[in-house]
Design a protein around this motif. Structure first.
Motif, PDB file in Angstrom:
ATOM      1  N   TRP A 124       0.550  -1.221   0.251  1.00  0.00           N
ATOM      2  CA  TRP A 124       0.047   0.167   0.090  1.00  0.00           C
ATOM      3  C   TRP A 124       1.035   1.434   0.190  1.00  0.00           C
ATOM      4  CZ3 TRP A 124      -0.012  -3.426   4.129  1.00  0.00           C
ATOM      5  CH2 TRP A 124       0.397  -2.603   5.578  1.00  0.00           C
ATOM      6  N   ALA A 125       1.814   1.336   0.161  1.00  0.00           N
ATOM      7  CA  ALA A 125       3.003   2.747   0.947  1.00  0.00           C
ATOM      8  C   ALA A 125       3.023   3.007  -0.315  1.00  0.00           C
ATOM      9  CB  ALA A 125       3.491   2.205   1.780  1.00  0.00           C
ATOM     10  N   SER A 126       3.588   1.918  -2.076  1.00  0.00           N
ATOM     11  CA  SER A 126       3.990   2.564  -2.093  1.00  0.00           C
ATOM     12  C   SER A 126       2.881   2.331  -4.010  1.00  0.00           C
ATOM     13  CB  SER A 126       4.835   1.259  -3.465  1.00  0.00           C
ATOM     14  OG  SER A 126       4.005   0.065  -3.730  1.00  0.00           O
ATOM     15  N   ASP A 127       1.549   2.638  -3.781  1.00  0.00           N
ATOM     16  CA  ASP A 127       0.305   2.876  -4.276  1.00  0.00           C
ATOM     17  C   ASP A 127      -0.309   3.979  -4.420  1.00  0.00           C
ATOM     18  OD1 ASP A 127      -2.156   2.217  -5.171  1.00  0.00           O
ATOM     19  OD2 ASP A 127      -2.703   0.579  -4.744  1.00  0.00           O
ATOM     20  N   PRO A 128      -0.475   4.794  -5.173  1.00  0.00           N
ATOM     21  CA  PRO A 128      -0.472   5.910  -5.460  1.00  0.00           C
ATOM     22  C   PRO A 128      -2.040   5.904  -5.115  1.00  0.00           C
ATOM     23  CG  PRO A 128       0.317   5.641  -7.410  1.00  0.00           C
ATOM     24  CD  PRO A 128       0.681   4.461  -6.533  1.00  0.00           C
ATOM     25  N   GLU A 129      -3.139   5.474  -5.479  1.00  0.00           N
ATOM     26  CA  GLU A 129      -3.913   5.364  -4.859  1.00  0.00           C
ATOM     27  C   GLU A 129      -4.336   5.288  -4.148  1.00  0.00           C
ATOM     28  OE1 GLU A 129      -6.187   3.407  -9.391  1.00  0.00           O
ATOM     29  OE2 GLU A 129      -7.592   3.836  -7.351  1.00  0.00           O
ATOM     30  N   ALA A 130      -3.884   3.960  -2.974  1.00  0.00           N
ATOM     31  CA  ALA A 130      -3.554   4.099  -1.745  1.00  0.00           C
ATOM     32  C   ALA A 130      -3.312   5.373  -0.970  1.00  0.00           C
ATOM     33  CB  ALA A 130      -2.915   3.129  -1.097  1.00  0.00           C
ATOM     34  N   ARG A 157      -1.717  11.738   4.008  1.00  0.00           N
ATOM     35  CA  ARG A 157      -0.632  13.063   3.992  1.00  0.00           C
ATOM     36  C   ARG A 157       0.514  12.691   3.824  1.00  0.00           C
ATOM     37  NH1 ARG A 157      -3.099  15.645   9.980  1.00  0.00           N
ATOM     38  NH2 ARG A 157      -4.413  14.108   9.710  1.00  0.00           N
ATOM     39  N   TRP A 158       0.338  11.603   3.250  1.00  0.00           N
ATOM     40  CA  TRP A 158       2.028  11.169   2.691  1.00  0.00           C
ATOM     41  C   TRP A 158       2.703  11.142   1.036  1.00  0.00           C
ATOM     42  CZ3 TRP A 158       1.737   5.772   0.886  1.00  0.00           C
ATOM     43  CH2 TRP A 158       0.439   5.344   1.578  1.00  0.00           C
ATOM     44  N   GLU A 159       3.065  10.563   1.249  1.00  0.00           N
ATOM     45  CA  GLU A 159       3.581  10.410  -0.454  1.00  0.00           C
ATOM     46  C   GLU A 159       3.935   8.994  -0.804  1.00  0.00           C
ATOM     47  OE1 GLU A 159       2.291  13.299  -1.653  1.00  0.00           O
ATOM     48  OE2 GLU A 159       3.334  12.588  -3.175  1.00  0.00           O
ATOM     49  N   PRO A 160       3.291   8.122  -2.042  1.00  0.00           N
ATOM     50  CA  PRO A 160       4.019   6.977  -1.745  1.00  0.00           C
ATOM     51  C   PRO A 160       5.139   6.530  -2.059  1.00  0.00           C
ATOM     52  CG  PRO A 160       2.511   7.811  -3.398  1.00  0.00           C
ATOM     53  CD  PRO A 160       3.093   9.062  -3.373  1.00  0.00           C
ATOM     54  N   TYR A 161       5.367   5.278  -1.968  1.00  0.00           N
ATOM     55  CA  TYR A 161       7.367   5.877  -1.798  1.00  0.00           C
ATOM     56  C   TYR A 161       7.818   4.547  -2.707  1.00  0.00           C
ATOM     57  CZ  TYR A 161       7.222   6.008   2.958  1.00  0.00           C
ATOM     58  OH  TYR A 161       7.539   6.858   4.719  1.00  0.00           O
ATOM     59  N   ASP A 162       9.051   4.702  -2.709  1.00  0.00           N
ATOM     60  CA  ASP A 162       9.643   4.142  -4.923  1.00  0.00           C
ATOM     61  C   ASP A 162      10.236   3.011  -3.997  1.00  0.00           C
ATOM     62  OD1 ASP A 162      10.162   7.943  -5.655  1.00  0.00           O
ATOM     63  OD2 ASP A 162       8.598   6.375  -6.368  1.00  0.00           O
ATOM     64  N   SER A 163      10.839   2.994  -2.235  1.00  0.00           N
ATOM     65  CA  SER A 163      11.526   1.928  -2.636  1.00  0.00           C
ATOM     66  C   SER A 163      11.457   1.499  -0.766  1.00  0.00           C
ATOM     67  CB  SER A 163      12.760   2.448  -2.665  1.00  0.00           C
ATOM     68  OG  SER A 163      13.161   3.523  -2.044  1.00  0.00           O
ATOM     69  N   THR A 164      12.185   0.264  -0.553  1.00  0.00           N
ATOM     70  CA  THR A 164      11.335   0.240   0.888  1.00  0.00           C
ATOM     71  C   THR A 164      12.420   0.670   1.724  1.00  0.00           C
ATOM     72  OG1 THR A 164      13.838  -2.176   0.488  1.00  0.00           O
ATOM     73  CG2 THR A 164      11.485  -2.340   0.138  1.00  0.00           C
ATOM     74  N   GLU A 165      13.767   1.337   1.329  1.00  0.00           N
ATOM     75  CA  GLU A 165      14.843   2.217   2.340  1.00  0.00           C
ATOM     76  C   GLU A 165      14.475   3.120   3.483  1.00  0.00           C
ATOM     77  OE1 GLU A 165      17.222  -1.197  -0.112  1.00  0.00           O
ATOM     78  OE2 GLU A 165      17.018   1.757  -1.110  1.00  0.00           O
TER      79      GLU A 165
END
Lengths: 147, 181
Positions: A19-25, A30-38
């Protein structure tokens, strides 16, 4: 629909990326989607693990998280702000409603001095408004130009 | 110190010398009834409050009336993200004359001008404080709803009415007359 809530662990990072990388979720979060796990690992370590109340949402019988629910403290101990996010694969099945109901029952028992749980939902997010109404929240009004 | 004036109400910065004037309303149970802080018993508490809270505050003003320098109340605006919240109190002797309303209007004008990032000014008033609710309505704020059990005041959870003034509310209406084609 049955869910369980548990504390997160660093090893949940891969499940969280769903979910953290998904722009729809993330659309109304209030946060931006994540590109990577770091950076997500840093978020778990620096924000989630020390947080006063942050839980992983799991479907009954499954230990893999499908979302998260948290209660953030506010300027007053009597008031907490609830936020939740769910992987898109589990939308539309009552998971968010079940998680929110479970969270409410738990925090009113666990969090000292808590009188009120509130949450803000974008006017353009009727799905989330319905989740909250079904979970027992009462709509109080519309805050104009809040964000 | 710049003063923002509205009718015969003006706003200016506080100094330590205002401690006695502040003590006058901060020690009055009628004024502090809907505040978290208990009434002050000694002027030293007012002096400490000015030093520790008022002087470092991002925006805290004394309310003066009719050209007199001694303040009759206070108004403060606290910024958060694109919003700010306004709070005020007025000595009981000056209630019922529109002092708070004019102070709120003046403060709103000043902060919207001073902070271009400000989109929303909000205020809360206890459901059992209709006088304060009227101040905000007369100052042009919109009532948005009741926040249930929002604060605990002197041990009791209170419902609060939330009001807001957004930047668009304050724009002048376009002129109604047409000057020709």
């Amino acid at each position: 629909m049955e869910v369980t809530l548990r504390r997160f662990d660093l090893s949940d990072v891969d499940a969280m990326m769903a979910w953290a990388s998904d722009p729809e979720a993330a659309a109304y979060c209030r946060w931006e989607p994540y590109d990577s796990t770091e950076p997500l690992l840093a978020f778990i370590r620096d924000t989630v693990l020390p947080h006063p109340w942050f839980r992983a949402v799991c479907l009954a019988g499954d230990s893999r998280p499908v979302g998260a629910v948290s209660l953030a403290p506010t300027a007053d101990a009597c008031r907490g702000e609830l936020e939740y996010v769910l992987a898109r694969a589990h939308w539309g099945k009552g998971v968010a409603t079940a998680a929110t109901k479970r969270a409410l029952t738990t925090v009113f028992g666990e969090v000292k001095g808590l009188e009120r749980v509130e949450t803000l939902v974008d006017v353009d997010n009727p799905a989330s408004q319905r989740v909250l109404e079904k979970a027992g929240f009462r709509r109080e009004g519309l805050l104009r130009r809040h964000y | 110190m710049e003063a923002e004036a509205e009718g015969d109400v003006s706003l200016r910065e506080f100094t330590e010398a205002d401690a006695e004037a502040l003590f006058e309303w901060a020690s009055d149970p009628r004024v502090v009834r809907f505040q978290r802080r208990d009434a002050y018993a000694h002027v030293d508490e007012a002096r400490r409050y000015i030093i520790d809270h008022v002087l470092p505050h991002p925006w805290y003003r004394a309310i003066c009336v009719a050209g007199a320098d001694r303040p009759v109340g206070s108004i403060s605006v606290k910024p958060t993200e694109c919003r700010a919240s306004v709070g005020y109190r007025v000595a009981h002797a000056h209630w019922g004359r529109g002092v708070a309303t004019r102070a709120v209007s003046a403060a709103a004008a000043e902060v919207f001008a001073e902070w271009p990032w400000l989109a929303r000014l909000e205020a809360i008033a206890d459901v059992e404080n209709p006088a304060s609710q009227r101040v905000l309505e007369k100052a042009g704020f919109t009532r948005e709803g009741v926040l249930r059990r929002y604060v605990v005041l002197k041990g009791r959870p209170r419902d609060m009415v939330v009001f807001s003034l957004v930047r668009g509310d304050r724009e002048e209406k376009p002129a109604e007359e047409a000057n020709g084609p």
